[in-house]
Every structure is written in C-alpha cells, then in structure tokens.
Design a protein around this motif. Structure first.
Motif, PDB file in Angstrom:
ATOM      1  N   LEU A 265     -49.388 -75.589  -9.490  1.00 37.17           N
ATOM      2  CA  LEU A 265     -50.485 -75.543  -8.944  1.00 37.17           C
ATOM      3  C   LEU A 265     -50.707 -74.012  -8.625  1.00 37.17           C
ATOM      4  CD1 LEU A 265     -51.764 -78.815  -7.610  1.00 37.17           C
ATOM      5  CD2 LEU A 265     -53.164 -77.464  -9.620  1.00 37.17           C
ATOM      6  N   ASP A 266     -49.678 -73.117  -7.501  1.00 39.80           N
ATOM      7  CA  ASP A 266     -49.845 -72.195  -7.231  1.00 39.80           C
ATOM      8  C   ASP A 266     -49.423 -70.925  -8.341  1.00 39.80           C
ATOM      9  OD1 ASP A 266     -47.412 -73.324  -7.167  1.00 39.80           O
ATOM     10  OD2 ASP A 266     -47.277 -72.734  -4.866  1.00 39.80           O
ATOM     11  N   GLY A 267     -49.029 -71.231  -8.999  1.00 37.91           N
ATOM     12  CA  GLY A 267     -48.102 -70.112 -10.377  1.00 37.91           C
ATOM     13  C   GLY A 267     -47.324 -70.570 -11.471  1.00 37.91           C
ATOM     14  N   THR A 268     -47.837 -69.758 -11.835  1.00 40.12           N
ATOM     15  CA  THR A 268     -46.800 -69.595 -13.411  1.00 40.12           C
ATOM     16  C   THR A 268     -45.684 -69.366 -13.462  1.00 40.12           C
ATOM     17  OG1 THR A 268     -49.015 -70.085 -14.288  1.00 40.12           O
ATOM     18  CG2 THR A 268     -47.097 -69.128 -15.219  1.00 40.12           C
ATOM     19  N   THR A 269     -44.697 -69.527 -13.795  1.00 37.01           N
ATOM     20  CA  THR A 269     -43.512 -69.000 -13.872  1.00 37.01           C
ATOM     21  C   THR A 269     -42.623 -68.584 -15.481  1.00 37.01           C
ATOM     22  OG1 THR A 269     -42.306 -71.351 -13.896  1.00 37.01           O
ATOM     23  CG2 THR A 269     -42.751 -70.290 -11.679  1.00 37.01           C
ATOM     24  N   ASP A 270     -41.870 -68.008 -15.412  1.00 42.77           N
ATOM     25  CA  ASP A 270     -40.849 -66.929 -16.425  1.00 42.77           C
ATOM     26  C   ASP A 270     -39.686 -66.828 -16.407  1.00 42.77           C
ATOM     27  OD1 ASP A 270     -40.722 -66.413 -19.223  1.00 42.77           O
ATOM     28  OD2 ASP A 270     -42.103 -64.703 -19.369  1.00 42.77           O
ATOM     29  N   ILE A 271     -38.532 -66.764 -16.583  1.00 45.36           N
ATOM     30  CA  ILE A 271     -37.720 -66.988 -16.370  1.00 45.36           C
ATOM     31  C   ILE A 271     -36.295 -66.656 -17.703  1.00 45.36           C
ATOM     32  CG2 ILE A 271     -36.756 -69.271 -14.672  1.00 45.36           C
ATOM     33  CD1 ILE A 271     -34.875 -68.035 -14.175  1.00 45.36           C
ATOM     34  N   THR A 272     -35.472 -66.136 -17.539  1.00 44.96           N
ATOM     35  CA  THR A 272     -34.338 -66.141 -19.091  1.00 44.96           C
ATOM     36  C   THR A 272     -32.981 -65.847 -18.474  1.00 44.96           C
ATOM     37  OG1 THR A 272     -36.047 -65.448 -20.444  1.00 44.96           O
ATOM     38  CG2 THR A 272     -33.575 -65.543 -21.139  1.00 44.96           C
ATOM     39  N   ARG A 273     -32.072 -66.612 -18.244  1.00 46.82           N
ATOM     40  CA  ARG A 273     -30.753 -65.753 -18.002  1.00 46.82           C
ATOM     41  C   ARG A 273     -29.815 -66.792 -19.063  1.00 46.82           C
ATOM     42  NH1 ARG A 273     -32.798 -64.025 -15.084  1.00 46.82           N
ATOM     43  NH2 ARG A 273     -31.925 -63.826 -12.489  1.00 46.82           N
ATOM     44  N   THR A 274     -29.335 -66.140 -19.514  1.00 51.70           N
ATOM     45  CA  THR A 274     -27.707 -66.122 -20.615  1.00 51.70           C
ATOM     46  C   THR A 274     -26.514 -65.946 -20.058  1.00 51.70           C
ATOM     47  OG1 THR A 274     -29.016 -64.646 -22.067  1.00 51.70           O
ATOM     48  CG2 THR A 274     -26.925 -64.897 -22.093  1.00 51.70           C
ATOM     49  N   VAL A 275     -25.394 -67.347 -20.199  1.00 50.75           N
ATOM     50  CA  VAL A 275     -24.755 -68.013 -20.015  1.00 50.75           C
ATOM     51  C   VAL A 275     -23.828 -67.862 -20.575  1.00 50.75           C
ATOM     52  CG1 VAL A 275     -25.725 -68.615 -17.853  1.00 50.75           C
ATOM     53  CG2 VAL A 275     -25.383 -69.624 -19.799  1.00 50.75           C
ATOM     54  N   HIS A 276     -22.175 -67.990 -20.544  1.00 51.31           N
ATOM     55  CA  HIS A 276     -21.560 -69.143 -21.483  1.00 51.31           C
ATOM     56  C   HIS A 276     -20.372 -69.448 -20.806  1.00 51.31           C
ATOM     57  CE1 HIS A 276     -18.186 -68.662 -24.879  1.00 51.31           C
ATOM     58  NE2 HIS A 276     -18.184 -67.497 -25.308  1.00 51.31           N
ATOM     59  N   PHE A 277     -19.692 -70.994 -21.017  1.00 46.72           N
ATOM     60  CA  PHE A 277     -19.165 -71.416 -20.196  1.00 46.72           C
ATOM     61  C   PHE A 277     -17.698 -71.872 -21.002  1.00 46.72           C
ATOM     62  CE2 PHE A 277     -23.206 -73.817 -20.182  1.00 46.72           C
ATOM     63  CZ  PHE A 277     -23.467 -72.913 -18.356  1.00 46.72           C
ATOM     64  N   GLY A 278     -17.568 -70.285 -22.330  1.00 43.43           N
ATOM     65  CA  GLY A 278     -15.853 -70.663 -22.367  1.00 43.43           C
ATOM     66  C   GLY A 278     -15.511 -69.186 -22.287  1.00 43.43           C
ATOM     67  N   LYS A 279     -15.214 -68.451 -22.995  1.00 40.67           N
ATOM     68  CA  LYS A 279     -14.411 -66.559 -23.007  1.00 40.67           C
ATOM     69  C   LYS A 279     -14.935 -66.412 -23.906  1.00 40.67           C
ATOM     70  CE  LYS A 279      -9.871 -64.185 -23.186  1.00 40.67           C
ATOM     71  NZ  LYS A 279      -8.510 -64.333 -23.838  1.00 40.67           N
ATOM     72  N   PRO A 280     -16.189 -65.488 -23.020  1.00 45.51           N
ATOM     73  CA  PRO A 280     -17.111 -64.444 -24.087  1.00 45.51           C
ATOM     74  C   PRO A 280     -15.802 -63.034 -24.401  1.00 45.51           C
ATOM     75  CG  PRO A 280     -17.191 -64.061 -21.209  1.00 45.51           C
ATOM     76  CD  PRO A 280     -16.501 -65.405 -21.526  1.00 45.51           C
ATOM     77  N   SER A 281     -16.175 -62.964 -25.850  1.00 47.06           N
ATOM     78  CA  SER A 281     -15.690 -62.001 -26.058  1.00 47.06           C
ATOM     79  C   SER A 281     -15.700 -60.501 -25.644  1.00 47.06           C
ATOM     80  CB  SER A 281     -15.980 -61.567 -27.959  1.00 47.06           C
ATOM     81  OG  SER A 281     -17.549 -61.083 -27.681  1.00 47.06           O
ATOM     82  N   ALA A 282     -15.375 -59.895 -25.595  1.00 43.96           N
ATOM     83  CA  ALA A 282     -15.324 -58.363 -25.109  1.00 43.96           C
ATOM     84  C   ALA A 282     -17.006 -57.360 -25.665  1.00 43.96           C
ATOM     85  CB  ALA A 282     -14.663 -57.168 -24.917  1.00 43.96           C
ATOM     86  N   HIS A 283     -16.671 -57.926 -26.694  1.00 50.68           N
ATOM     87  CA  HIS A 283     -18.071 -56.795 -27.672  1.00 50.68           C
ATOM     88  C   HIS A 283     -19.817 -58.131 -26.656  1.00 50.68           C
ATOM     89  CE1 HIS A 283     -21.400 -55.909 -30.125  1.00 50.68           C
ATOM     90  NE2 HIS A 283     -21.627 -56.783 -30.260  1.00 50.68           N
TER      91      HIS A 283
END
Length: 640
Positions: free
Chosen positions: A441-459
């Motif tokens: 009622l008091d506002g509209t939201t928009d958020i993006t997060r990117t995550v990795h639960f293992g081992k991300p590559s160097a790239h």
C-alpha cells in the motif's frame, strides 16, 4: 496455432475492404505494458508470452517483433509458422510492411489497441506505396478467440491520503493550471496509472498492477471517470460525488470524446469544483498524449484542434511527494527483509537437499539429491516461498510482476518466467538469478540478486564483478541538473565494455508508488527516448545492469534509487547537482566477486552498503537470520 492463423486469414479476406495484413499489438485500450488475461491477443495468436511485442499476419506469413529482452524466449515459444523479427537488428515493422507488402495494400488494426503515435508513424510509412491503414470495426482476434476470458469485475478502491500524500482536489487544481498554461480546454486521460494517480484510486483489474480499467476526461470546469459502474460501490460513488467527479460507464468514453470535441460535454457537478474559471479567451485545443491515447478516441477529435504532447500527469506522478517517498523507503525495508529471509532459507535448503557448499563456502556440491519428488526444489517452488515471505509483511497486496526465478541457462533469458510443467530444478553448481518485486500500500518494489550455492567459475566471477562495478558506478554518480538517463547509461556498461560484453535491455526505469513497477517518463537507457526527460530530485529509478550468456548463465543486480539534490564543493554553471540514494536492502554475494578487480572506492562503498543493510534490516529478522546476514555483510578487503 495453424487453425488460429487460418481463421484470421479467412476474416481478413472477407473484411470490407479485404485486408492484406493484420497487425496484432500487445497493448490494450490504454496502451498498457501489462494487460489483463482477456487482452492478451498477441499472445493468443502467436504463443509468445513476453510483455512486449507485435504480431503481423499476412496472407502467407506470420512475423513477430520483440526487443532484446525476449529474443531467446521468443525463439523457444514461436512455432515454425512464425518468423522472429529482432527490434534493433531487423527492419521496423512499418518499414518491413512498406517494403514487402504490395502497392495499395490494406493493413488492418484494432484502432483501440494502437496509439496515436504509432498509427501516425505507420501512416507516413505507408504513404510511399499508397498503402492504407484500415481501422477494423471489431477486433478480428476476438472473433476467433472462443475461450477468451471474461471481463474483470473487481471493485474500485479508494487509495487513502495517508499513502497517496496529495489530495485529488490539489492534483486537479495543478492539472487545470497546466491546461490553462498550454491554452487547452480539456485533457483525455487513457493511461491506467494516470487515472489511478489523479483520482487516488486503485484496483485489481490487471495482474501485478493495482489499477482499474478506466478512462478520464478533465476540462477547465469538469471531471469524469469512465468505468464499469458495477465496480463502484455506494461508498466509492459518494467519494467521487464529494470530489465533483462524474462517474459514467466505461463504454460512454467514445461518445463523450465526440461531445467534448463539439463543446457539448457537461457535468452535473461542475459547480462543485474548486477554482472553476472559464477563460473566454481559451482556445479550442484538447490535450491528448499520443503515446497512451488510442487511435479510436483520437479519431473523434478535430486533428487541427488537438495538442499532441506527453501527458501533463506523467511528470508529477514521477516526482514523488514526501509521503510517497517515506512509504517507498519503508516498503523497501520490509521487502529487503523478506529477500534476506528467502536467501537464508534457500541457502539452508540447497545445502540440506542438494549437498551444496552454500552461500558462503566455495566448493563443488557433493551431488546429493532430494529424497523424494515432493522435496525437490524448482524455480517455481522457491519463488512461491519468496512470495509467501513477502505476503507476511505489512501492507502487502501482491507481486509487482511475475517473479523471474531462473537457474543456469534459463537465467540468460532476460524476462524468463518459470512455468509449472517446464521449469528447471535448482542446481547447486549453477548460477541462480532472482528478479522480483511486490506491491505494498505504501510502495512498489523491484530487486534483483544473483547467487551461486556451489563453486562459481573464474569467468562467472569476472562477469558478476563487471556487472557489480557498473551497478556501483551508476549508483554513485553525481551529475548536473538537466542530465538525462541516456547520458548516464554508459556508466553501468563501461566495466562490461572493457571485456567486450554488454546487455540488451535498459539500465533503469522509474518505479510507481503502489502503481506500475515500470513508470516513466524518465529512464536510464541506450534508447534515444531516454534523452527526452532529464532526471529530477524525488524521482525513483532502478539501477540494473546485467550480462547474459546464451545457453549458460545470466547475471543481473538491481536496486531502486531515489534522485536527491547533491552537495558539491563547486557549482559549475549554477545548474545545481544531483545524486542517487539507494533504498533497496539486500547483500551482494561476496563469493561471486573478484575483489582484486574492485577499486578502493568500490570496496568502501560495498562495506558501507552492507553495514547499512545489516543495521536497517535487523529489527525484522530473527536471531538465526541475523547471524546469516552478519556473515553476508562482513567487511571485505583486498589482500596485498
């Protein structure tokens, strides 16, 4: 799909005059980005579900135009009968029609579903070969759509002043002053969020958008709302009477626009409107926003007496008042708490069910699998969990758009939306992108997060770090008043360009106050339209650079910013300067950052943001959640 195209071609052949082509836009009668189920005509004929696009059906071809956000999605969803046309790479639809259709060809379109701007642009393009834009008397798609959903019958809701921040009478007074300034005697309002904002009303006629299907007309001495009266309770009817706004049936708008043109539109409440003054010197001009008004209404006016320019409501709506700003900030705090609670839950689930190393550890998963079909996590089940956490927050009224919950290659589809039968299972060894938002009622939201639960590559780390650097660069910008979003867009892209990378969407859009999640008139983008409106203090804008590698992964980071006045040591040209304030609160995953690529200023910013994030969200989290957030926001540094 073949049957639908065949039926439409039969109707095209029997139309008077016969049609050589039929255009099926994405928009409804109000030129909306998001439309109700019964208005998804382009989706019905093509099978493409994205929010933006245009279908063209000729006697022997079917083509769909869409923008870079949807190229991958369109490739996956279109059948072999359709040809994808990439906006920005292939010819514009009007250019293609002018070049490829025969001389004197008749091109049909529902005049309610095409804007004045678009119709006029097409008309000019068609003139080269004496081609004709034919407004159809009925929508041909509706005639073949036997299972078309019924009209929405949801109540009109009054938006309280405690959330709106400004009264309707004040808004009408300002609007009439603007009409007088432009020597216009009336305004036709078609954009759903402008009608809602002006009259302080909301509704649920369109999923994710708290608006009601309605038009409005405001003149120097009267005000009208056009809506299905079955949606208006006695209480709401009294509300409008008190404002001096006459409520009429939705379908009356076409005849009333004609009456307005001939100076025969009168309101029984005219005498109740404050500051009513009719200027005898007023010109005959009527104001129409060519981007939001449909051609059907415009055609009832005398074109020589129409002021075609952006709506006078668009900018005031974008400039948030103090109550709206305070509400937006509070809504983003509650929303940030829900996102953190979600990340904590998801981190635990990924470790428990899939043997993931988790949000903090950087190691390959042990390939553990859920013990049962019901316990496995999918893109859809996890997004449902996020929605449930938001739903528990004060003033929650629903999501602000379909959650983009995407794993691995699906994250490369910029506006991906998981479907129950086709969504992917969560994978601890792949990137997970979640772009989401809510309506409060008091506002509209928009958020993006990117995550990795293992081992991300160097790239993957390199790409995430470049996106983060662009995100920080834009958020930290200081710039002179009068600067537009086209100028600032490069700040977010430059770190990616260094590696020869880029993304096919804009970098920022305005956000409504319990209204549309995508709000103009300003934007931060490479598109020329971003030059049209400079950024101003009290505007909201998102900061959302990204990178998408087809078939592999996608990365996006997004916060909502508020534009504020800036204190600077100097003031070159006496222009004054502006800066951004972040109002979105959720951590960035340090595991995905190559800290060696960050400057001292960027590391200081990250540590400061994380400290604020921890302090601001603390009152909304339990002890376990708070311990997780403390770990996620620990200060970082670059080791020598």
């Amino acid at each position: 799909m073949s049957e639908i195209l065949s039926s439409l071609r039969s109707l095209m052949a029997s139309h008077s005059p016969p049609l050589d082509a039929l255009v099926v836009p994405s928009e409804d009668y109000h030129q909306s980005e998001y439309v109700s189920a019964r208005d998804k005509r382009r989706e019905f004929v093509s099978g493409f579900t994205g929010s933006a696009g245009l279908a063209l059906i000729t006697k022997n071809e079917a083509r769909l135009w869409t923008d870079g956000r949807y190229f991958l999605q369109a490739i996956q969803q279109l059948s072999d009968e359709w040809t994808l046309m990439r906006m920005g790479e292939d010819p514009l639809v009007e250019v293609w029609m002018s070049d490829n259709l025969s001389e004197g060809a008749n091109i049909g379109v529902d005049p309610w579903c095409v804007s004045v701007d678009t119709a006029n642009r097409w008309g000019k393009a068609f003139a080269k070969k004496s081609q004709n834009l034919i407004p159809t008397t009925t929508d041909l798609v509706d005639e073949v759509w036997k299972s078309r959903p019924p009209s929405e019958m949801n109540p009109v809701i009054v938006h309280p002043l405690e959330f709106a921040g400004r009264s309707v009478s004040d808004k009408l007074k300002d609007l009439r002053a603007k009409l007088k300034q432009e020597s216009a005697r009336g305004l036709v309002i078609a954009a759903l969020d402008e009608v809602a904002w002006l009259y302080n009303i909301r509704g649920t006629d369109v999923a994710y958008c708290p608006v009601v299907h309605a038009f409005a007309i405001v003149t120097t001495d009267s005000a009208f709302l056009y809506v299905d009266k079955k949606k208006v309770s006695n209480e709401v009817s009294e509300y409008f009477k008190g404002l001096g706004v006459e409520v009429k049936e939705y379908t009356d708008v076409i005849s009333d626009v004609a009456l307005l043109a001939s100076k025969q539109l009168f309101s029984s409440f005219s005498s109740k409107i404050e500051d009513m003054e009719i200027d005898s010197d007023q010109t005959d001009r009527l104001w129409v926003d060519p981007a939001s008004c449909c051609y059907a209404l415009y055609s009832k006016l005398d074109a020589d007496k129409v002021l075609l320019q952006p709506s006078p409501l668009s900018l005031p709506k974008a400039l948030k008042n103090p109550v709206e700003l305070e509400g937006l900030k509070k809504a983003h705090v509650r929303d940030g708490a829900a996102v953190v609670q979600y990340l904590v839950w998801l981190d635990n689930q990924m470790q428990e069910l899939y043997g993931a190393s988790g949000y903090f550890m950087e190691a390959e998963a042990n390939k553990k699998k859920p013990t049962s079909e019901t316990s496995k996590l999918t893109e859809l089940t996890v997004s449902d969990k996020l929605e449930s956490l938001r739903a528990a927050k004060e003033h929650f009224r629903g999501l602000s758009f379909p959650t983009i919950s995407s794993v691995g290659s699906n994250a490369a589809i910029i506006h991906y939306s998981p479907e129950p039968e086709a969504c992917a299972e969560m994978d601890p060894d792949k990137i997970y992108l979640c772009d989401s938002g809510a309506q409060y009622l008091d506002g509209t939201t928009d958020i993006t997060r990117t995550v990795h639960f293992g081992k991300p590559s160097a790239h993957e780390k390199d790409c995430y770090t470049a996106v983060l650097k662009g995100h920080v660069a834009l958020g930290n910008a200081r710039f002179p008043k009068g600067t537009n979003g086209y100028t600032l867009d490069i700040l977010a892209r430059a770190p990616l360009w260094k590696f020869g990378l880029d993304y096919r969407h804009g970098t920022g859009h305005g956000v409504g106050s319990y209204l549309f999640v995508h709000e103009g008139p300003h934007q931060v983008s490479f598109r020329p339209s971003a030059r049209n409106v400079p950024l101003q203090a009290t505007m909201t804008v998102t900061d959302e650079p990204g990178y998408y590698e087809d078939g592999n992964f996608g990365i996006r980071l997004e916060n909502v910013l508020v534009v504020n006045d800036a204190e600077t040591e100097f003031n070159f040209g006496d222009k004054g300067y502006l800066q951004f304030e972040h109002i979105t609160w959720a951590p960035y995953q340090v595991k995905l950052i190559d800290l060696k690529q960050l400057t001292r200023e960027e590391i200081d910013w990250l540590n400061t943001y994380h400290l604020k994030c921890k302090d601001i969200l603390a009152p909304f989290l339990n002890q376990a959640e708070m311990e997780w957030l403390k770990k996620a926001t620990e200060p970082v540094s670059v080791l020598a």
